[in-house]
Motif scaffolding. Structure first.
Motif, PDB file in Angstrom:
ATOM      1  N   ARG A  46     -45.462  85.561 -13.653  1.00 44.45           N
ATOM      2  CA  ARG A  46     -44.282  84.725 -13.383  1.00 44.45           C
ATOM      3  C   ARG A  46     -44.652  83.243 -13.366  1.00 44.45           C
ATOM      4  N   PRO A  77     -38.829  77.313 -17.475  1.00 42.32           N
ATOM      5  CA  PRO A  77     -39.056  78.525 -18.290  1.00 42.32           C
ATOM      6  C   PRO A  77     -38.517  78.356 -19.713  1.00 42.32           C
ATOM      7  N   GLN A  78     -37.396  77.625 -19.844  1.00 41.86           N
ATOM      8  CA  GLN A  78     -36.775  77.430 -21.164  1.00 41.86           C
ATOM      9  C   GLN A  78     -37.687  76.636 -22.096  1.00 41.86           C
ATOM     10  N   VAL A  82     -42.169  81.487 -23.982  1.00 41.14           N
ATOM     11  CA  VAL A  82     -42.824  82.761 -23.681  1.00 41.14           C
ATOM     12  C   VAL A  82     -41.873  83.905 -24.026  1.00 41.14           C
ATOM     13  N   PHE A  84     -41.016  87.494 -22.530  1.00 34.53           N
ATOM     14  CA  PHE A  84     -41.271  88.180 -21.255  1.00 34.53           C
ATOM     15  C   PHE A  84     -40.572  89.536 -21.281  1.00 34.53           C
ATOM     16  N   ARG A 149     -36.194  91.409 -27.847  1.00 36.19           N
ATOM     17  CA  ARG A 149     -35.658  90.156 -27.311  1.00 36.19           C
ATOM     18  C   ARG A 149     -36.792  89.181 -26.959  1.00 36.19           C
ATOM     19  N   ARG A 153     -37.653  84.819 -29.644  1.00 31.03           N
ATOM     20  CA  ARG A 153     -37.840  83.369 -29.493  1.00 31.03           C
ATOM     21  C   ARG A 153     -38.998  82.855 -30.325  1.00 31.03           C
TER      22      ARG A 153
ATOM     23  N   TRP B 120     -33.392  82.742 -18.708  1.00 36.79           N
ATOM     24  CA  TRP B 120     -34.158  81.479 -18.718  1.00 36.79           C
ATOM     25  C   TRP B 120     -35.351  81.569 -19.663  1.00 36.79           C
ATOM     26  N   VAL B 121     -36.104  82.691 -19.550  1.00 37.71           N
ATOM     27  CA  VAL B 121     -37.283  82.793 -20.429  1.00 37.71           C
ATOM     28  C   VAL B 121     -36.884  83.051 -21.880  1.00 37.71           C
ATOM     29  N   GLY B 123     -34.844  81.146 -23.249  1.00 38.08           N
ATOM     30  CA  GLY B 123     -34.502  79.800 -23.723  1.00 38.08           C
ATOM     31  C   GLY B 123     -33.062  79.403 -23.438  1.00 38.08           C
ATOM     32  N   ILE B 124     -32.339  80.232 -22.685  1.00 39.25           N
ATOM     33  CA  ILE B 124     -30.931  79.933 -22.372  1.00 39.25           C
ATOM     34  C   ILE B 124     -30.885  78.965 -21.187  1.00 39.25           C
ATOM     35  N   TYR B 126     -29.705  76.641 -17.908  1.00 38.72           N
ATOM     36  CA  TYR B 126     -29.145  77.112 -16.639  1.00 38.72           C
ATOM     37  C   TYR B 126     -27.612  77.175 -16.710  1.00 38.72           C
TER      38      TYR B 126
END
Lengths: 361, 221
Positions: A46, A77-78, A82, A84, A149, A153, B120-121, B123-124, B126
């Motif tokens: 995390r 995180p955006q 990564v 995840f 998913r 990215r 969030w991870v 890439g979206i 908040y």
């Protein structure tokens, strides 16, 4: 250069629980993080993803700095790129399979997103299910979508948090094979959190053993599994045959003593005190009644069969040495029957030096 | 304007103005941990336990042009806030706060934290996580909050009478009109209005129950 795209992590915190971990994972490498519950494995994952705020340290993906407290950098995180995969999938329940993947592709032009999503569905063997809602998928299918998913990215690092723990054993084996196949097409560092040492041996290249928030040992899977650094690491790695040992010095020679005999053929080290021996199950050879066994002259001892339980085709035994220490040993049931093994019988075994390793306390 | 349409107008304004507040407060209470959380929750849910006349008394005192706050508000807004429709809306907003917040808070709490983290991870942002991931999963809770707020406003009596009085066409809502009819021994009119309110309340409760069931079964499939 491999180092350019490697993942380098150093994490330190004292509150709310202590964490002191250093990792490095090269591209194409799958690093397994393992250890007992509460050892901090998931927190490490995390923290890499930016979902946990850590006090000190750094996270670098190749040349990109994601977190460095010394430089005051802490990306969201955006911003971290990564992939995840969560333990319980964490799919978006209100949209179909295809949109679950497309949602993670904001970096691509709208038209390309659906083309790429279909490619990922094909890669994860999920063609034809694109219109289904997650609620109508099996556990294995959900996990494949979660992986698709995570890859959508085009991430620089793939993080897998106990991805197989929520599926049945048959599905798990299928998913192992699929992940192993997909891995060959991925050229990025992968970190897998797992409790399952069997999973580690099947999937991972390297292993980091964690305990109480610290790295106990890291290295290649084979090295860590076969040669734990100390008794604690050996126990965490599931080794059962750990006996006390001491070294006597006689005319300049070191003599290793354990289980009431002087051991031969064991490589000792000067780096630490050899207080215990780890004996691999395959290093224990039972003397047969009818004819001599291979290697039976090597470190022979007599032991008492103190416990014997049939487990499938095998007889699992506790052997008690003269010192009172126990060894775990299994033989096939027909061998046990042929040799008349039963509780209370004394049998002869030999311990091959090549399967014995020195440990410190 | 007749009591029926006045009540509908009041319920619509209350629901419309309270929903965004309910979504904001419900989400904060579902996700955020802060020191004053207990106080905020106590303030929001206070109208559930406080007698309406007590709440009405404080509002009347607070909003009266004779008080400093009431005078300041009146000069700021240019309208009196007691014995007026606007005052009625303000009182109604406070009385209905728990009905607008609780179902929304519950709906946000039901979203697994890992689903938001997965967004969030992925890439979206908040804001997009709120609009594309959270809100679509909460719509039943929001609809439930709207239904409860609307129905409860229609039936509110004590606070409305204290703050709004009983001015025909201005503050005489359906429940006050029923009271008036009974006082005037016009039991037929009172009977028609009470039957209408009863039917609406039952329909609203059924709708809420249905929405609640749907949400529950969706989450446990």
């Amino acid at each position: 250069m491999t180092t350019k795209k490697s993942l380098r992590v150093r994490l330190q915190q004292s509150e709310p629980f202590s964490l002191d971990v250093q990792l490095r994972c090269e591209r194409g490498e799958l690093l397994a993080l393992t250890g007992p519950s509460g050892s901090g494995k998931t927190t490490v994952l995390r923290s890499i993803a930016g979902l946990h705020k850590i006090n000190h340290g750094h996270v670098y993906s190749g040349g990109d700095c994601w977190f460095d407290d010394a430089k005051g950098i802490n990306k969201t995180p955006q911003q971290r790129s990564v992939g995840f995969v969560f333990q319980h999938y964490a799919l978006f329940p209100h949209v179909n399979v295809l949109d679950n993947i497309v949602y993670a592709m904001s970096h691509l032009p709208r038209k390309q997103r659906y083309v790429k999503a279909m490619e990922l569905l094909s890669l994860t063997n999920m063609d034809g299910l694109e219109k289904r809602l997650p609620v109508n998928l099996s556990g294995g299918q959900k996990q494949r979508i979660a992986l698709a998913r995570a890859l959508a990215r085009n991430p620089k690092v793939l993080l897998l948090d106990e991805p197989f723990s929520a599926v049945d054993q048959l599905t798990r084996r299928k998913l192992y094979r699929e992940l192993a196949q997909i891995r060959t097409t991925l050229d990025l560092p992968m970190v897998l959190v797992t409790h399952d040492l069997n999973e580690v041996q099947q999937l991972a290249d390297s292993l980091c053993l964690m305990h109480h928030g610290s790295t106990l040992q890291s290295g290649t899977v084979n090295d860590v599994m076969r040669k734990p650094v100390d008794v604690n690491a050996a126990k965490l790695l599931g080794h059962q045959n750990i006996v006390t040992a001491n070294i006597k010095h006689n005319q300049g020679h070191k003599i290793l003593c354990a289980l009431g005999i002087e051991f031969e053929g064991v490589v000792t080290t000067d780096h630490f005190d050899c207080t215990h021996l780890l004996i691999e199950p395959s290093a224990i050879i039972m003397h047969r009644g009818d004819r001599p066994s291979r290697g039976e002259r090597e470190n022979p001892i007599n032991v008492l069969v103190s416990e014997a339980v049939e487990l499938g085709d095998e007889l699992s035994m506790h052997l008690t040495a003269n010192t009172g220490e126990h060894l775990h040993f299994s033989v096939s049931r027909h061998v046990a029957k042929r040799n008349g093994i039963q509780i209370g019988k004394t049998i002869g075994v030999s311990i091959l030096g090549e399967g014995v390793h020195c440990l410190s306390a | 304007m007749g009591p029926f349409w006045l009540s509908i107008k009041l319920a619509l304004w209350t629901t419309l103005l309270l929903l965004p507040v309910g979504i904001l407060l419900g989400r904060i209470l579902a996700y955020k941990k802060f020191k004053a959380r207990g106080w905020l929750e106590a303030f929001i849910y206070l109208p559930l336990v406080l007698p309406p006349t007590v709440l009405g008394f404080y509002l009347l005192t607070f909003l009266s042009p004779n008080s400093q706050t009431g005078a300041a508000l009146q000069s700021l807004l240019g309208i009196p806030l007691v014995f007026s429709f606007e005052g009625l809306v303000l009182a109604s907003l406070i009385v209905n706060l728990p009905f607008a917040v609780q179902p929304v808070q519950q709906a946000f709490s039901n979203i697994r934290p890992s689903t938001r983290e997965a967004a969030w991870v992925s890439g979206i942002s908040y804001w997009q996580t709120f609009t594309k991931i959270e809100l679509p999963q909460c719509w039943q809770g929001i609809l439930c909050a709207a239904t409860l707020t609307f129905a409860h406003t229609l039936g509110e009596f004590g606070v409305v009478l204290m703050v709004g009085g009983n001015i025909a066409g201005e503050t005489r809502t359906l429940s006050i009109a029923i009271y008036d009819s009974v006082q005037a021994f016009d039991m037929r009119t009172a009977g028609i209005m009470t039957a209408g309110l009863l039917a609406f309340s039952i329909a609203a409760l059924l709708a809420v129950r249905l929405l609640g069931n749907n949400q529950h079964s969706r989450e446990h499939r």
